[in-house]
Structures are given as structure tokens and as C-alpha cells.
Design a protein around this motif. Structure first.
Motif, PDB file in Angstrom:
ATOM      1  N   GLN A   1     -17.814  22.294  -6.097  1.00  0.00           N
ATOM      2  CA  GLN A   1     -17.305  23.801  -5.909  1.00  0.00           C
ATOM      3  C   GLN A   1     -16.626  24.276  -4.857  1.00  0.00           C
ATOM      4  N   GLU A   2     -16.707  23.471  -3.509  1.00  0.00           N
ATOM      5  CA  GLU A   2     -16.068  23.690  -2.422  1.00  0.00           C
ATOM      6  C   GLU A   2     -14.781  22.467  -2.766  1.00  0.00           C
ATOM      7  N   CYS A   3     -15.059  21.801  -3.393  1.00  0.00           N
ATOM      8  CA  CYS A   3     -13.560  20.548  -4.010  1.00  0.00           C
ATOM      9  C   CYS A   3     -13.029  21.404  -4.949  1.00  0.00           C
ATOM     10  N   GLY A   4     -13.292  22.360  -5.538  1.00  0.00           N
ATOM     11  CA  GLY A   4     -12.777  22.687  -6.750  1.00  0.00           C
ATOM     12  C   GLY A   4     -12.639  22.249  -8.026  1.00  0.00           C
ATOM     13  N   VAL A   5     -13.432  21.427  -7.982  1.00  0.00           N
ATOM     14  CA  VAL A   5     -14.077  20.421  -9.668  1.00  0.00           C
ATOM     15  C   VAL A   5     -14.837  21.376 -10.166  1.00  0.00           C
ATOM     16  N   ILE A   6     -15.405  22.277 -10.080  1.00  0.00           N
ATOM     17  CA  ILE A   6     -16.106  22.581 -11.092  1.00  0.00           C
ATOM     18  C   ILE A   6     -15.983  24.733 -10.238  1.00  0.00           C
ATOM     19  N   THR A   7     -16.739  25.009 -11.589  1.00  0.00           N
ATOM     20  CA  THR A   7     -16.658  26.645 -11.225  1.00  0.00           C
ATOM     21  C   THR A   7     -18.134  26.755 -11.144  1.00  0.00           C
ATOM     22  N   ILE A   8     -18.581  28.261 -11.074  1.00  0.00           N
ATOM     23  CA  ILE A   8     -19.924  28.554 -11.538  1.00  0.00           C
ATOM     24  C   ILE A   8     -19.884  29.808 -11.289  1.00  0.00           C
ATOM     25  N   LYS A   9     -20.557  30.423 -12.792  1.00  0.00           N
ATOM     26  CA  LYS A   9     -21.108  31.566 -13.272  1.00  0.00           C
ATOM     27  C   LYS A   9     -22.011  32.189 -13.749  1.00  0.00           C
ATOM     28  N   LYS A  10     -22.140  33.212 -12.801  1.00  0.00           N
ATOM     29  CA  LYS A  10     -23.156  33.304 -13.075  1.00  0.00           C
ATOM     30  C   LYS A  10     -23.734  34.804 -14.671  1.00  0.00           C
ATOM     31  N   VAL A  11     -24.877  34.207 -15.259  1.00  0.00           N
ATOM     32  CA  VAL A  11     -25.396  34.977 -15.743  1.00  0.00           C
ATOM     33  C   VAL A  11     -26.529  34.979 -16.182  1.00  0.00           C
ATOM     34  N   GLY A  12     -27.205  36.498 -15.520  1.00  0.00           N
ATOM     35  CA  GLY A  12     -28.178  36.592 -15.744  1.00  0.00           C
ATOM     36  C   GLY A  12     -28.717  36.029 -14.431  1.00  0.00           C
ATOM     37  N   ARG A  13     -29.511  35.557 -14.336  1.00  0.00           N
ATOM     38  CA  ARG A  13     -30.605  34.734 -12.708  1.00  0.00           C
ATOM     39  C   ARG A  13     -30.073  33.312 -13.327  1.00  0.00           C
ATOM     40  N   GLU A  14     -29.300  32.436 -14.029  1.00  0.00           N
ATOM     41  CA  GLU A  14     -28.570  31.699 -14.176  1.00  0.00           C
ATOM     42  C   GLU A  14     -27.658  31.030 -13.254  1.00  0.00           C
ATOM     43  N   ARG A  15     -27.249  29.877 -13.414  1.00  0.00           N
ATOM     44  CA  ARG A  15     -26.013  29.940 -12.816  1.00  0.00           C
ATOM     45  C   ARG A  15     -25.689  28.049 -13.640  1.00  0.00           C
ATOM     46  N   TYR A  16     -24.018  28.886 -13.781  1.00  0.00           N
ATOM     47  CA  TYR A  16     -24.052  27.484 -14.959  1.00  0.00           C
ATOM     48  C   TYR A  16     -22.181  27.202 -14.162  1.00  0.00           C
ATOM     49  N   CYS A  17     -22.610  25.474 -14.370  1.00  0.00           N
ATOM     50  CA  CYS A  17     -21.256  25.232 -14.116  1.00  0.00           C
ATOM     51  C   CYS A  17     -20.798  24.508 -14.994  1.00  0.00           C
ATOM     52  N   LYS A  18     -19.556  24.891 -15.259  1.00  0.00           N
ATOM     53  CA  LYS A  18     -18.154  24.675 -15.520  1.00  0.00           C
ATOM     54  C   LYS A  18     -17.295  23.245 -15.336  1.00  0.00           C
ATOM     55  N   LEU A  19     -16.857  22.466 -15.509  1.00  0.00           N
ATOM     56  CA  LEU A  19     -15.944  21.333 -14.989  1.00  0.00           C
ATOM     57  C   LEU A  19     -14.307  21.929 -14.800  1.00  0.00           C
ATOM     58  N   GLU A  20     -13.133  22.060 -14.114  1.00  0.00           N
ATOM     59  CA  GLU A  20     -12.332  22.063 -14.060  1.00  0.00           C
ATOM     60  C   GLU A  20     -12.016  20.782 -13.910  1.00  0.00           C
ATOM     61  N   ALA A  21     -11.392  20.050 -15.297  1.00  0.00           N
ATOM     62  CA  ALA A  21     -10.849  18.992 -15.157  1.00  0.00           C
ATOM     63  C   ALA A  21      -9.443  18.519 -14.405  1.00  0.00           C
ATOM     64  N   GLN A  22      -8.653  20.016 -15.065  1.00  0.00           N
ATOM     65  CA  GLN A  22      -7.298  19.585 -13.844  1.00  0.00           C
ATOM     66  C   GLN A  22      -7.291  19.529 -12.801  1.00  0.00           C
ATOM     67  N   GLU A  23      -8.440  20.041 -11.851  1.00  0.00           N
ATOM     68  CA  GLU A  23      -8.049  19.623 -10.704  1.00  0.00           C
ATOM     69  C   GLU A  23      -8.821  17.671 -10.502  1.00  0.00           C
ATOM     70  N   LEU A  24      -9.259  17.190 -11.422  1.00  0.00           N
ATOM     71  CA  LEU A  24      -9.158  15.826 -12.213  1.00  0.00           C
ATOM     72  C   LEU A  24      -8.238  15.235 -11.535  1.00  0.00           C
ATOM     73  N   ALA A  25      -7.227  15.835 -12.451  1.00  0.00           N
ATOM     74  CA  ALA A  25      -5.057  15.181 -12.230  1.00  0.00           C
ATOM     75  C   ALA A  25      -5.263  14.643 -11.106  1.00  0.00           C
ATOM     76  N   GLN A  26      -5.876  15.074 -10.154  1.00  0.00           N
ATOM     77  CA  GLN A  26      -4.837  14.739  -8.924  1.00  0.00           C
ATOM     78  C   GLN A  26      -4.914  13.002  -8.482  1.00  0.00           C
ATOM     79  N   VAL A  27      -6.804  13.028  -8.862  1.00  0.00           N
ATOM     80  CA  VAL A  27      -7.034  11.331  -8.968  1.00  0.00           C
ATOM     81  C   VAL A  27      -6.240  10.389  -9.519  1.00  0.00           C
TER      82      VAL A  27
END
Length: 112
Positions: free
Chosen positions: A50-76
Motif C-alpha cells: 500500500q505504501e508503494c502505491g500498488v494496492i489500495t485497501i478498502k474497509k468493508v465492515g471489519r474486513e480489509r479488502y486489497c485491490k491491485l492498482e495495476a497502472q502503477e506497475l506500468a512503471q516497471v
């Protein structure tokens, strides 16, 4: 310390987490079930990603869902592009040499 996409992919566990997120967002517990390490250790990797910016975390109730931010990987991919061109050129030359060694020549156009 500034973290970037290259820090994110430098660790095999983090690369595995990223790969597992390519199909759909997942909660941290689901991610942790895929690894032979504690949930806390996986959570630290998730925080790092998350600190690297390649995933975002969304809280849904008590759960934390991780989502890939693929556009950030375009740098590679951008960074690798000159190497891709280099290897494509080398492989083309190898292909031509193999054709030559096997007695295959590329058909030449007939001029009338």
C-alpha cells in the motif's frame, strides 16, 4: 523513506500477493491463507504494498479488502522496454542464423 513500485516487486512474497490480486480484490485473511506465514507477517507485506502505491485497501465492515492498482506497475514495463527491444533484436538475429544453418532462406520477391 519513499517506497516505489520497484520496492514492491523486490520481494517474492509481495510479488505473490500482487499476482493473487490480478483476478479480484481479496481480504487480508484470504491472502494470509495462501502463505505459510502468520497473518501479521502478510499484513506487513500488504502495508508495504500500500505504501508503494500498488494496492489500495478498502474497509468493508471489519474486513480489509486489497485491490491491485495495476497502472502503477506500468512503471516497471516502461523501465523494461529498452531491454525488450534489445532481446527482440537478439532473438531476431538468432532466428535468422538458425534459418540460415538449416538451409532455409526467406523467399525473395520476384521482380518482373
Amino acid at each position: 523513506m519513499r517506497r516505489d513500485v520497484f520496492n514492491a516487486i523486490s520481494d517474492p512474497t509481495r510479488r505473490s500477493i500482487l499476482m493473487s490480486l490480478t483476478t479480484e480484490p481479496k481480504n487480508v485473511n484470504t491472502l494470509a491463507d495462501s502463505f505459510s506465514m502468520t497473518r501479521q507477517a502478510v499484513s506487513l507485506h500488504v502495508k508495504y504494498l500500500q505504501e508503494c502505491g500498488v494496492i489500495t485497501i478498502k474497509k468493508v465492515g471489519r474486513e480489509r479488502y486489497c485491490k491491485l492498482e495495476a497502472q502503477e506497475l506500468a512503471q516497471v514495463a516502461d523501465w523494461l522496454e529498452p531491454f525488450r527491444d534489445l532481446w527482440n533484436s537478439r532473438l531476431d538475429r538468432l532466428d535468422n542464423l538458425l534459418d540460415e544453418l538449416q538451409g532455409k532462406s526467406k523467399p525473395k520477391s520476384k521482380s518482373k
